[in-house]
Design a protein around this motif. Structure first.
Motif, mmCIF file in Angstrom:
data_model
loop_
_atom_site.group_PDB
_atom_site.id
_atom_site.type_symbol
_atom_site.label_atom_id
_atom_site.label_comp_id
_atom_site.label_asym_id
_atom_site.label_seq_id
_atom_site.Cartn_x
_atom_site.Cartn_y
_atom_site.Cartn_z
ATOM 1 N N GLN A 111 0.841 -1.202 0.000
ATOM 2 C CA GLN A 111 0.000 0.000 0.000
ATOM 3 C C GLN A 111 0.873 1.248 0.000
ATOM 4 N N GLN A 112 1.905 1.252 0.842
ATOM 5 C CA GLN A 112 2.778 2.417 0.920
ATOM 6 C C GLN A 112 3.567 2.608 -0.367
ATOM 7 N N LEU A 113 4.107 1.534 -0.913
ATOM 8 C CA LEU A 113 4.945 1.661 -2.102
ATOM 9 C C LEU A 113 4.147 1.949 -3.368
ATOM 10 N N TYR A 114 3.060 1.223 -3.576
ATOM 11 C CA TYR A 114 2.313 1.335 -4.833
ATOM 12 C C TYR A 114 1.154 2.321 -4.776
ATOM 13 N N GLY A 115 0.751 2.711 -3.568
ATOM 14 C CA GLY A 115 -0.306 3.695 -3.426
ATOM 15 C C GLY A 115 -1.713 3.132 -3.450
ATOM 16 N N ASP A 116 -1.904 1.956 -3.991
ATOM 17 C CA ASP A 116 -3.224 1.326 -4.073
ATOM 18 C C ASP A 116 -2.996 -0.178 -4.153
ATOM 19 N N GLN A 117 -3.039 -0.836 -3.011
ATOM 20 C CA GLN A 117 -2.709 -2.261 -2.975
ATOM 21 C C GLN A 117 -3.681 -3.093 -3.813
ATOM 22 N N ARG A 118 -4.960 -2.774 -3.743
ATOM 23 C CA ARG A 118 -5.955 -3.544 -4.514
ATOM 24 C C ARG A 118 -5.672 -3.448 -6.017
ATOM 25 N N ARG A 119 -5.431 -2.243 -6.484
ATOM 26 C CA ARG A 119 -5.155 -2.053 -7.917
ATOM 27 C C ARG A 119 -3.835 -2.732 -8.292
ATOM 28 N N SER A 124 -0.765 -6.476 -11.286
ATOM 29 C CA SER A 124 0.451 -7.296 -11.243
ATOM 30 C C SER A 124 0.130 -8.761 -11.527
ATOM 31 N N VAL A 125 -1.012 -9.240 -11.036
ATOM 32 C CA VAL A 125 -1.403 -10.624 -11.333
ATOM 33 C C VAL A 125 -1.662 -10.782 -12.834
ATOM 34 N N ILE A 126 -2.352 -9.824 -13.415
ATOM 35 C CA ILE A 126 -2.643 -9.895 -14.862
ATOM 36 C C ILE A 126 -1.346 -9.852 -15.670
ATOM 37 N N VAL A 127 -0.499 -8.861 -15.398
ATOM 38 C CA VAL A 127 0.738 -8.691 -16.174
ATOM 39 C C VAL A 127 1.676 -9.882 -15.984
ATOM 40 N N ASN A 128 1.746 -10.420 -14.788
ATOM 41 C CA ASN A 128 2.626 -11.562 -14.533
ATOM 42 C C ASN A 128 2.103 -12.862 -15.141
ATOM 43 N N ASN A 129 0.896 -12.858 -15.643
ATOM 44 C CA ASN A 129 0.312 -14.066 -16.212
ATOM 45 C C ASN A 129 -0.102 -13.904 -17.671
ATOM 46 N N LEU A 130 0.524 -12.983 -18.381
ATOM 47 C CA LEU A 130 0.203 -12.791 -19.800
ATOM 48 C C LEU A 130 0.602 -14.014 -20.628
ATOM 49 N N ILE A 144 -2.243 -10.765 -26.642
ATOM 50 C CA ILE A 144 -2.647 -10.667 -25.236
ATOM 51 C C ILE A 144 -2.167 -9.338 -24.648
ATOM 52 N N ARG A 145 -0.951 -8.940 -24.966
ATOM 53 C CA ARG A 145 -0.442 -7.643 -24.486
ATOM 54 C C ARG A 145 -1.313 -6.499 -25.003
ATOM 55 N N ASP A 146 -1.697 -6.576 -26.263
ATOM 56 C CA ASP A 146 -2.553 -5.540 -26.841
ATOM 57 C C ASP A 146 -3.909 -5.500 -26.117
ATOM 58 N N ARG A 147 -4.409 -6.659 -25.802
ATOM 59 C CA ARG A 147 -5.700 -6.760 -25.089
ATOM 60 C C ARG A 147 -5.618 -6.155 -23.686
ATOM 61 N N HIS A 148 -4.445 -6.231 -23.076
ATOM 62 C CA HIS A 148 -4.262 -5.737 -21.708
ATOM 63 C C HIS A 148 -3.414 -4.456 -21.670
ATOM 64 N N ARG A 149 -3.476 -3.675 -22.730
ATOM 65 C CA ARG A 149 -2.676 -2.452 -22.823
ATOM 66 C C ARG A 149 -2.891 -1.520 -21.624
ATOM 67 N N ALA A 150 -4.129 -1.331 -21.193
ATOM 68 C CA ALA A 150 -4.421 -0.442 -20.057
ATOM 69 C C ALA A 150 -3.840 -1.006 -18.755
ATOM 70 N N ASP A 151 -3.938 -2.331 -18.578
ATOM 71 C CA ASP A 151 -3.374 -2.951 -17.375
ATOM 72 C C ASP A 151 -1.855 -2.798 -17.344
ATOM 73 N N TRP A 155 0.354 -0.933 -14.580
ATOM 74 C CA TRP A 155 1.460 -1.638 -13.939
ATOM 75 C C TRP A 155 2.726 -0.776 -13.993
ATOM 76 N N LYS A 156 3.025 -0.221 -15.167
ATOM 77 C CA LYS A 156 4.223 0.608 -15.330
ATOM 78 C C LYS A 156 4.146 1.865 -14.468
ATOM 79 N N ARG A 157 2.979 2.506 -14.448
ATOM 80 C CA ARG A 157 2.813 3.719 -13.657
ATOM 81 C C ARG A 157 2.982 3.428 -12.174
ATOM 82 N N MET A 158 2.352 2.355 -11.698
ATOM 83 C CA MET A 158 2.425 2.013 -10.280
ATOM 84 C C MET A 158 3.829 1.550 -9.893
#
Length: 181
Positions: A111-119, A124-130, A144-151, A155-158
């Motif tokens: 929570q402290q590092l990423y700012g939003d633990q739930r998000r 991270s689960v989605i990106v780590n399982n592409l 699959i990467r194109d499908r999850h572009r927003a995720d 991930w990169k922003r967080m």
């Protein structure tokens, strides 16, 4: 007048000059040390934060090569990872469900590092399982990467935020007055 090398303070100044330069060079030998990988910085800050949390709860943080009695290990694991039903859950397209707690020291550090633990948990689960998703759906990894572009963007922003926060955590003096590393 005597040459500079024969003046009483000249020899001492010449001896001290390299020592005076140390704070400026960081004790380097002229070649800068490579910056640690972002994952290592985040991992180190997570450890500092979870160790502080465990200590605050009256527990001794685990260390490699040092074992605790089984009862202490259970208490440490519960404090570190949380207890009860998992508050976070995500079922992947492969059918595999990933769960995590929010009430442990690790959750607090995230929570402290990423700012939003739930998000962070979700992206991270989605990106780590592409890769597994691509295999399961018989699509290319690029599809699959194109499908999850927003995720991936989240991930990169967080992760960028976490790296900045981690750097701050690691550069803060500890309560004992030294810098944690």
């Amino acid at each position: 007048m005597a040459p500079a090398s024969r003046k009483p303070g000249a020899r001492r100044a010449a001896t001290l000059l390299p020592l005076l330069c140390l704070p400026l060079t960081g004790c380097s030998s002229g070649t800068p040390e490579p910056a640690p990988a972002p994952d290592e910085v985040i991992k180190a800050a997570t450890r500092v934060l979870t160790d502080a949390c465990l200590t605050h709860r009256g527990l001794t943080p685990p260390r490699p090569g040092r074992s605790s009695p089984p009862a202490d290990e259970r208490r440490i694991a519960a404090a570190l990872f949380g207890t009860g039903p998992a508050e976070l859950s995500l079922t992947l397209p492969t059918g595999y469900a990933v769960r995590a707690h929010t009430d442990g020291c690790l959750g607090a550090a995230q929570q402290q590092l990423y700012g939003d633990q739930r998000r962070w948990f979700r992206v991270s689960v989605i990106v780590n399982n592409l890769g597994p998703e691509a295999d399961h759906t018989h699509r290319t990894l690029n599809e699959i990467r194109d499908r999850h572009r927003a995720d991936i963007a989240d991930w990169k922003r967080m992760r960028t935020r976490a790296l900045a926060e981690a750097t701050t955590v690691l550069n803060q003096p500890s309560p004992q007055g030294d810098t944690p590393r």
